[in-house]
Every structure is written in C-alpha cells, then in structure tokens.
Enzyme design. Structure first.
Site, mmCIF file in Angstrom:
data_model
loop_
_atom_site.group_PDB
_atom_site.id
_atom_site.type_symbol
_atom_site.label_atom_id
_atom_site.label_comp_id
_atom_site.label_asym_id
_atom_site.label_seq_id
_atom_site.Cartn_x
_atom_site.Cartn_y
_atom_site.Cartn_z
ATOM 1 N N SER A 24 4.839 3.924 8.251
ATOM 2 C CA SER A 24 3.944 2.728 7.399
ATOM 3 C C SER A 24 6.020 1.965 7.084
ATOM 4 O O SER A 24 6.076 2.916 5.125
ATOM 5 C CB SER A 24 2.728 2.666 5.964
ATOM 6 O OG SER A 24 2.437 1.561 6.024
ATOM 7 N N HIS B 107 0.795 -0.930 0.006
ATOM 8 C CA HIS B 107 -0.066 -0.011 -0.241
ATOM 9 C C HIS B 107 1.003 1.273 -0.691
ATOM 10 O O HIS B 107 0.252 2.128 0.350
ATOM 11 C CB HIS B 107 -0.962 0.098 1.043
ATOM 12 C CG HIS B 107 -0.338 0.143 2.209
ATOM 13 N ND1 HIS B 107 0.805 -0.506 2.840
ATOM 14 C CD2 HIS B 107 0.307 1.204 3.025
ATOM 15 C CE1 HIS B 107 0.983 -0.127 3.757
ATOM 16 N NE2 HIS B 107 0.314 0.844 4.144
ATOM 17 N N ASP C 237 0.634 -8.180 3.096
ATOM 18 C CA ASP C 237 0.686 -7.042 2.030
ATOM 19 C C ASP C 237 2.608 -6.462 2.097
ATOM 20 O O ASP C 237 3.569 -5.861 2.859
ATOM 21 C CB ASP C 237 0.351 -5.541 2.959
ATOM 22 C CG ASP C 237 0.823 -4.668 2.750
ATOM 23 O OD1 ASP C 237 1.173 -4.287 1.498
ATOM 24 O OD2 ASP C 237 0.439 -3.431 3.312
#
Length: 572
Positions: free
Chosen positions: A284, A181, A216
C-alpha cells in the site's frame, strides 16, 4: 497371583526340619555336644534368614531404581481456515489458518491442483491482508538488491511493513509522500527502511494531509539528515497520461523486493485514475513509477483481480497543496468560485486538506470553501448582541452585550468639559420678526465686460493654435462643412471649460473706476463661440474687430487688483 517355585518348597522343608531339630536340642534339653545335627540345623535357619534379608534389600533397591513416566500419546492438531485465499508473489496462493484449540495462526500454501476447489478467485487480497489486489495475467519480478528506485522507502512498524512511500520535491523542499492510512495506521510507524537499513521515525511536521479514503495522502517534512543516512534521493511528480506504462514495487522488507508492470487508465475525475499493475500484501502506498518520475500513488483496488486505484499526486500537489495563486494553463485544471459549483450538472466531492482548508472537487475543477462566515450570512444569525432596552422612555444598557462606561451618563459631557443640564422638554415659544429676504445684486457691467474680454482673448489664442496646422490647405477646404462642424465641436467644450474651472468670486473695491473697453464692445453672447458658423469671411471680420478691441484695451490699462474670475489664457 504369586506362585512359588520348587526351590521355595525345598527351602521351606529344610527350614522346617532345622527348626524341629533346634527346638528339640535347645528347648527341650536334649542337646548333645557330640552331635553335629543341631548345629547344621541352626546354620540352615541362619542362612535362610540372611537370604530373605538380602532379597528384601535387593527388591527395595530395584524398586527405587525403577522410573515411572506418563504414557506417551499421539496428539492431533486440527487447523481451521480463517480467511479467503490471497496471492503471494513468492509462495503463490496462500490461505490463513488457525488451530482449533487456540494458538498462533499459520499461512497455508495451497496446492495448485486444488485451486479450482476454492470458492473465490485465488488472485485476490481481501481486507484481512490489505487493500491490494493481484491482477490476473500479470506476473511479478524479483528486484536485485539496490536495483529499486532511489526515491523508494518502506514504512515499518517493528518487524512488519506497513507500506511504501517516496521522497518527492515540492516547492523548494523534499517531503515524504505516503498514504494517510499507512502513516496513521493502527500500528504506529516506528522506522523508515531502505535497502536493509532503517532510521527511527519521530513526530515530524506534516505539510499537508487528507484523511478521506478517496484523497488518501500525507506529505511529511522529513529532515535532510534522515534522507542522507538512508541514501534516498528525491524525484519529481508528473501528470499521468492515459495508457502510460507504470511499475510498482513492494515486498515484506526493503531488501527483498518485487515489482509488477501495468498501464494507467484515466478517469473523469482529475484526482484519481486506475492501473493494472499488480500489488500484494504490504504494498500500500507504492508509487507508480514511469521512466521520468512518479505519476501517482497506489491506495487500493477497484475491481478485484482486474484493476487497482491510484491518486493523481500531480493534481493534488499543484492545485490543493501548492501555495501558488495562479495555475499554469497547460495543466488543464481550473479553479472556480464557490457560487459556480451550484451551476454545474455534476456532483462535487468536499474534502478537508490539513493546513489548507476545505475544498470541493468536481471532474477537472475545484473550488475552495472560504473560512468563517460571510458578512451577509452573519446578519441572519441568532447570536447577535442584545440591544438596549427602553425603560420609562430611557435606554437601559445594563443587559445589552455592548461595551459602555457606566460611570459616565450619555449625552451629558460636552466638548467644553463641564457638566451641562440636559435640555428641557417643555420649551417656551418665542415670537421674533422674520427678516425680509435679501435681494440679489446684479453684477456690474464693468465686471462682465472685463470677463468677456478675457474670454475672447483666450478664444483667439485657441483659434490661432488650431489654424496653424490648417494653413497648408486651401480656402476651399477651410469652407467645407466637415471642417466647420469639427471646429464647432472643438470650440464648444473650451467655452464651457473656462466657465466651470474658474467660478466668479467677489472683487475687491478699487479707488478708481474700471474702464475696460469702449461702449461699442458687444455684450456677452455665446454665438461667436459655439452657435455661429466660422466661415472664411466671418473669421477675417472677427479677427479685425478683436484686434481693434485689443488695441483699445492696451491703451487703457485696468487699474486695481485683477479679478480672480479672469484666468490667464490656457494652452491646449
């Protein structure tokens, strides 16, 4: 309303008297040049006119010089809170606010004395600012310039930081490890930054990736020249251990970084674990560093203010990305077949790995989903080619989905290469006499005797070979029951082997009769071979009889071609 002054009234009276004098003197003809009064009156009128003209001009000048500007009013801007509070490692509790009349949003620092008035916990970061969460009771530390890990790198989109990644070593090459992402964000990535320096990103090749939010990750093949420009080194990926201390890094840019400490907590699933290291906006994908390397990659929070989530990159790179056919047993991961998935009591997570395929994950096991369909499953499909149709007793291949040559008729071209008429359906019956069955001719006795003599000669050589290691034993041991049974077991297969390996063939005719042995030669019987016991007395008598027969056979050699059914003696 305008009110004239006293001077105005005096000037008005003087001008009226001057006007009357001038009118009497010049208009009515009573002017006397010797009198000065008319001249004074005329001068008074001229001075008054000049004064009026000067006043008008000065008024006009003053009017023009006066500047008119709008009235200044005090503007009041009201800002409305447009998000939940979140914790910033530099400024503390911060709320996002937008002006009521429209305009750019601002971030408001909340006074610590007002924190208890907020509706939710101040140590959170919601979706508006990312998937990171600060942990209650944890602190942030300022990282000195150049004190961050050498493998850490920031992913930029213009002047904003999308997240962080790391350069890791994988099967002989260095790749960029970053969340999916972050790399495929709504804002396209534009550069990689390290310690205040940045290099523009390009459309680099992706080694492996997974878009599932639970797995992810992206592994990008970044050129070595880019790593060299940024002075980024590679590090190794290790398996996480429960209770291991981990450290996270992040910040608004790659030059001013902060760090947080926490512990890793293992879960039932091998591909994920939790940790208590704090994160903030733009963190992140930050790697979880230990003293020896990287044990995971941060992807989001599990419980706001309590724990964050990370993926086990060691499991992913060793089992799902690696091209090795076998896994080391010390890893604790096991690959199973797709059929065994249905036998497990727990559920499996099916994900698709780019450039690898689909895989099902369950706890510490995984199974690859084969590409395509199995042969047995293809038989049940409805999209099989159409078979030929039967029309008037003939197969029509026009509508069939199979390749054929329409110019050549079926079953009409033979091997001779010429056209032959197809066979008729109505054939004439023909009666012909049936040949009587042929009688089988028995084998001549001379051939049987010759084969039997050859077989006995082979058995004699075999017995001599078996008796050589037994000469050291006494006669008592030779006459024991165990040796008898052993000899019978060893001799019986030899007899059957000789008959099976050398089948009888037709023998060529000879001009002279064959005489192999005397009429006293015993007939063909398997008893001396496998059915009769071979004791000491029996062995001695059989040896004497065989020696006599051998002498007779050497005196009378066999003439003609040797029979193919009598092979040479075989050594065992």
């Amino acid at each position: 309303m305008y009110r004239p002054s006293c001077l105005s009234y005096v000037l008005l009276v003087a001008n009226m008297w001057s006007f009357a004098v001038c009118a009497n003197a010049f208009i009515y003809g009573s002017y006397d040049p010797s009198h000065n009064i008319p001249i004074v009156a005329l001068m008074t009128l001229c001075a008054t006119g000049l004064w009026l003209s000067t006043s008008v001009v000065s008024f006009g000048i003053r009017y023009v010089r006066v500047r008119v500007s709008p009235e200044k009013t005090q503007n009041r801007t009201i800002y409305v809170s447009s998000g939940l509070p979140h914790f910033d490692p530099v400024y503390g509790v911060v709320k996002k606010c937008e002006p009521m009349g429209g305009g750019p949003a601002i971030e408001l620092q909340v006074n610590p004395s007002w924190i208890h008035l907020l509706p939710t916990s101040p140590a959170i970061n919601k979706v508006e600012v990312g998937q990171e969460s600060a942990i209650l009771g944890s602190t942030y530390s300022v990282v000195e310039t150049g004190g961050e890990p050498k493998s850490l790198v920031a992913v930029k989109s213009g002047d904003s930081t999308l997240g962080f990644g790391a350069r890791v070593y994988h099967e002989g090459m260095d790749v960029l490890m970053v969340p999916h992402h972050v790399w495929y964000n709504d804002k396209p990535h534009t550069a990689l930054a390290k310690n205040g320096r940045s290099v523009d990103t390009e459309d680099w090749e992706v080694e492996a990736a997974c878009a599932d939010p639970r797995i992810d990750f992206v592994l990008v093949k970044v050129p070595t020249a880019v790593w060299a420009k940024l002075a980024v080194r590679s590090t190794k990926v290790l398996a996480p251990v429960h209770g291991t201390a981990v450290q996270t890094f992040g910040g608004q840019d790659s030059k001013q970084l902060f760090s947080g400490l926490g512990k890793a907590k293992a879960l039932d699933n091998a591909w994920e674990f939790t940790h208590t290291a704090p994160t903030a906006k733009g963190w992140s994908g930050t790697p979880l560093y230990t003293r020896d390397g990287i044990v995971g990659m941060h992807t989001g929070y599990v419980d706001i203010g309590t724990s964050n989530r990370a993926i086990n990159m060691h499991f992913i790179m060793s089992c799902l990305v690696s091209k090795m056919e076998t896994l080391p047993p010390e890893l604790g991961y096991r690959e199973i077949s797709l059929e065994d998935v249905g036998l497990r009591s727990f559920e499996f997570l099916e994900v698709e790995i780019e450039n690898r395929g689909k895989v099902k994950l369950g706890k510490r096991e995984f199974a690859w989903v084969p590409k395509g369909k199995a042969w047995a499953d293809m038989l049940d499909d409805d999209d099989l080619p159409l078979p030929p149709k039967m029309v008037n007793g003939n197969l029509v291949w026009a509508d069939a989905q199979e390749s054929f040559d329409g110019a050549l008729p079926l079953n009409c071209l033979r091997a001779a290469g010429r056209n032959v008429l197809p066979p008729k359906l109505n054939l004439v019956t023909i009666n012909s006499p049936v040949d009587p069955p042929t009688k089988q001719v028995a084998c001549p006795s001379e051939i049987v005797d010759h084969r039997l003599a050859s077989l006995e000669k082979c058995l004699e050589n075999l017995l001599q070979t078996l008796s050589q290691p037994q000469q050291k034993f006494s006669q008592n041991s030779l006459s024991s029951g165990g040796l008898k049974g052993d000899q019978e077991l060893k001799l019986a297969p030899c007899y059957s082997k000789q008959e099976s390996l050398f089948p009888p063939k037709p023998r060529a005719t000879s001009s002279k009769p064959i005489t192999t042995s005397s009429p006293g030669t015993p007939g063909r019987s398997p008893l001396p071979v496998s059915g009769k016991e071979l004791g000491p007395s029996t062995q001695s008598s059989s040896k004497l009889s065989r020696k006599q027969r051998r002498r007779r056979s050497t005196k009378r050699p066999v003439q003609g071609s040797p029979s193919p059914a009598s092979p040479p003696p075989t050594r065992t």
